[in-house]
Design an enzyme around this catalytic site. Structure first.
Site, PDB file in Angstrom:
ATOM      1  N   LYS A 129       0.601  -1.440  -0.237  1.00  0.00           N
ATOM      2  CA  LYS A 129      -0.109  -0.347   0.269  1.00  0.00           C
ATOM      3  C   LYS A 129       1.283   1.097  -0.045  1.00  0.00           C
ATOM      4  O   LYS A 129       1.463   1.537   0.569  1.00  0.00           O
ATOM      5  CB  LYS A 129      -0.521   0.040   1.090  1.00  0.00           C
ATOM      6  N   CYS A 142      -2.029  10.509  -6.403  1.00  0.00           N
ATOM      7  CA  CYS A 142      -2.586  10.173  -5.676  1.00  0.00           C
ATOM      8  C   CYS A 142      -4.004  11.252  -5.795  1.00  0.00           C
ATOM      9  O   CYS A 142      -3.800  12.438  -5.187  1.00  0.00           O
ATOM     10  CB  CYS A 142      -2.519   9.600  -4.448  1.00  0.00           C
TER      11      CYS A 142
HETATM   12  O1  DOR Z   1      -7.178   6.115  -6.263  1.00  0.00           O
HETATM   13  C1  DOR Z   1      -6.391   6.057  -4.836  1.00  0.00           C
HETATM   14  N1  DOR Z   1      -6.848   6.006  -3.683  1.00  0.00           N
HETATM   15  N2  DOR Z   1      -5.215   6.315  -5.444  1.00  0.00           N
HETATM   16  C2  DOR Z   1      -4.398   6.569  -4.679  1.00  0.00           C
HETATM   17  O2  DOR Z   1      -2.842   6.541  -4.818  1.00  0.00           O
HETATM   18  C3  DOR Z   1      -4.078   6.663  -3.361  1.00  0.00           C
HETATM   19  C4  DOR Z   1      -5.245   5.468  -3.305  1.00  0.00           C
HETATM   20  C5  DOR Z   1      -6.428   6.152  -1.532  1.00  0.00           C
HETATM   21  O3  DOR Z   1      -5.408   5.612  -0.831  1.00  0.00           O
HETATM   22  O4  DOR Z   1      -6.672   7.379  -1.561  1.00  0.00           O
END
Ligand code: DOR
Length: 310
Positions: A45, A129
């Protein structure tokens, strides 16, 4: 039976499948399940320097065509994943570690520690992100992206990769690729993260379906396949010295085949892994082999990157 073995950065893999960062890889029990499953590689993660609870729930919702998430980087913190990386059995499969520091300084701190740690873990730097309120995606600010990569490349003396957001304009493919090509240390590019800040609305309740950010969140699954394939192929064509990892819209062996055809060296599975769990991997591998058999392909290199144009 077609041979699915491949290699990545000189490492042998049983097959080209892995999880997408964020799915089934937040805690040790999930990571252990990934280590034991049929996937050829795995990634942790995306982590921040310190543990984070992430955004308020509900923050993930599946729909018939894909998913929306605004997780907000809930994770156990960098030391937790570094600790996993120290114990991982690299003989079994390669391990990638995804870093998503909230600031450049945080990333530099993590990278410095990772450099000192004697593990063959492969760094995937998440520049995309979409879900931390107040934090823009670095991959959409080319000046910031260049600065980020420059500083990280200076601080980290091993090959690494970046995870990009989807781009939608040829000029942006050109500009992003030119930045990446200036850094030989960038060995791979992962395309794509979720399509940021979509909005799913429930017509019955007349509400959004996730709580954070008034319902806005990253879109994955079937919705994103053409965008993912375009980004894989755009960077495959523009970055001949780098490997591309495809991510987005994989639900069956057919989409794995398409990602490989478009130029992906490895293929990540997100939304559908969330729905099915790690037993999705043997299914995808069987389906990919059935397609290869029907087409007379004996190995992945018979068709990888060989997409035809009209
Ligand atoms: O879609 C996403 N959700 N991409 C990311 O890089 C992180 C993740 C999140 O933790 O929000």
């Amino acid at each position: 039976m077609p041979d699915l073995r491949t290699e990545f950065l000189d490492l042998p893999l049983a097959n080209p499948l892995m999880n997408a960062s964020g799915v089934w890889c937040s805690v040790a029990s999930q990571l252990e399940a990934l280590a034991e499953c049929a996937a050829g590689a795995m990634v942790t993660k995306s982590c921040t320097l310190a543990q984070r609870d992430g955004n308020p729930e509900p923050r993930y919702r599946a729909t018939p065509w894909g998913s929306i998430n605004s997780m907000g980087l809930p994770n156990e913190g960098f030391p937790y994943y570094l600790n996993y990386a120290r114990c991982h059995d690299y003989e079994r499969k390669p391990l990638f570690m995804s870093l998503a520091g909230l600031t450049l300084d945080d990333n530099l701190t993590m990278v410095a520690e990772l450099r000192e740690a004697v593990t063959p873990v492969i760094m995937e730097l998440n520049l995309s992100c979409p879900n931390v309120p107040g934090k823009a995606q670095v991959g959409y600010d080319f000046e910031a992206m260049d600065t980020f990569i420059h500083e990280i490349a200076d601080a980290y003396d091993r090959p690494f990769g970046v995870k990009l957001p989807p781009y939608f304009d040829i000029a942006h493919f050109d500009e992003a690729a030119a930045i990446l090509n200036a850094y030989p240390q960038i060995a791979f590019v992962t395309c794509i993260n979720s399509i940021g800040n979509g909005l799913v609305i429930d017509p019955v309740s007349e509400t959004v379906v996730i709580r954070p950010k008034d319902g806005f969140g990253g879109i994955g699954g079937d919705f994103v396949l053409p965008t993912a394939l375009a980004n894989v192929n755009a960077f495959f064509r523009r970055c001949p010295d780098k490997k591309i990892i495809g991510c987005g819209g994989v639900r069956s062996g057919e989409q794995v085949f398409l990602h490989l055809l478009a130029g992906a060296a490895l293929v990540q599975v997100g939304t559908q892994l969330f729905e099915e769990g790690p037993l999705i991997f043997p299914r995808l591998l069987e389906e990919l082999q059935a397609i290869m058999t029907a087409k007379g392909y004996d190995r992945i290199t018979d068709f990888q990157g060989k997409l035809k144009t009209l």
